[in-house]
Design a protein around this motif. Structure first.
Motif, short mmCIF file in Angstrom:
data_model
loop_
_atom_site.label_atom_id
_atom_site.label_comp_id
_atom_site.label_asym_id
_atom_site.label_seq_id
_atom_site.Cartn_x
_atom_site.Cartn_y
_atom_site.Cartn_z
N ARG A 144 0.98 -1.15 0.12
CA ARG A 144 -0.17 -0.08 -0.06
C ARG A 144 0.91 1.11 0.23
NH1 ARG A 144 -5.23 -0.67 2.06
NH2 ARG A 144 -4.95 1.27 3.34
N ASP B 145 -3.12 0.76 -3.46
CA ASP B 145 -3.08 -0.53 -2.91
C ASP B 145 -3.18 -1.65 -3.97
OD1 ASP B 145 -3.93 -3.02 -1.50
OD2 ASP B 145 -5.31 -1.96 -0.32
N TYR C 228 -6.15 -4.06 -5.39
CA TYR C 228 -6.04 -3.45 -6.83
C TYR C 228 -7.17 -2.36 -6.72
CZ TYR C 228 -3.80 -7.70 -7.94
OH TYR C 228 -2.77 -8.84 -8.18
N THR C 229 -6.81 -1.19 -5.76
CA THR C 229 -7.69 -0.19 -5.59
C THR C 229 -6.59 1.22 -5.52
OG1 THR C 229 -7.64 -0.05 -3.16
CG2 THR C 229 -9.23 -1.30 -4.51
N ALA D 99 -7.14 5.13 -4.27
CA ALA D 99 -7.89 6.06 -3.47
C ALA D 99 -7.46 7.61 -3.32
CB ALA D 99 -8.27 5.70 -1.94
#
Length: 83
Positions: free
Chosen positions: A7, A23, A27-28, A30
């Motif tokens: 992360r 992340d 798999y994000t 933000a």
């Protein structure tokens, strides 16, 4: 640097800045606006407490902060606000 399974947070400092979190486990991505609060003489400033809380909540493995340059007029304004 291999960021697989990490992360990673990037911080663009300042009142117009933001925090980004990549992340690679979930798999994000933000992005949140920089936390702000009222400052001296009605000026808005970065909320140190809000920034710390956002970093802790994100629980990043690594954090990268954009290099900033402060010109003399900004430094003079800050000194005058603190006088």
């Amino acid at each position: 640097m291999n960021i697989e399974g990490m992360r990673v947070m990037g911080i663009d400092p300042g009142v117009n800045g933001a925090l980004g979190l990549l992340d690679t486990v979930a798999y994000t991505v933000a992005i949140i606006d920089m936390p702000l609060e009222a400052g001296v003489k009605g000026k808005t400033k970065v909320s140190s407490r809000g920034l710390i809380e956002a970093i802790r909540a994100a629980d990043p493995d690594s954090v990268f902060v954009e290099d900033t340059v402060v010109d003399e007029t900004v430094a003079e304004d800050a000194a005058a606000d603190n006088a």
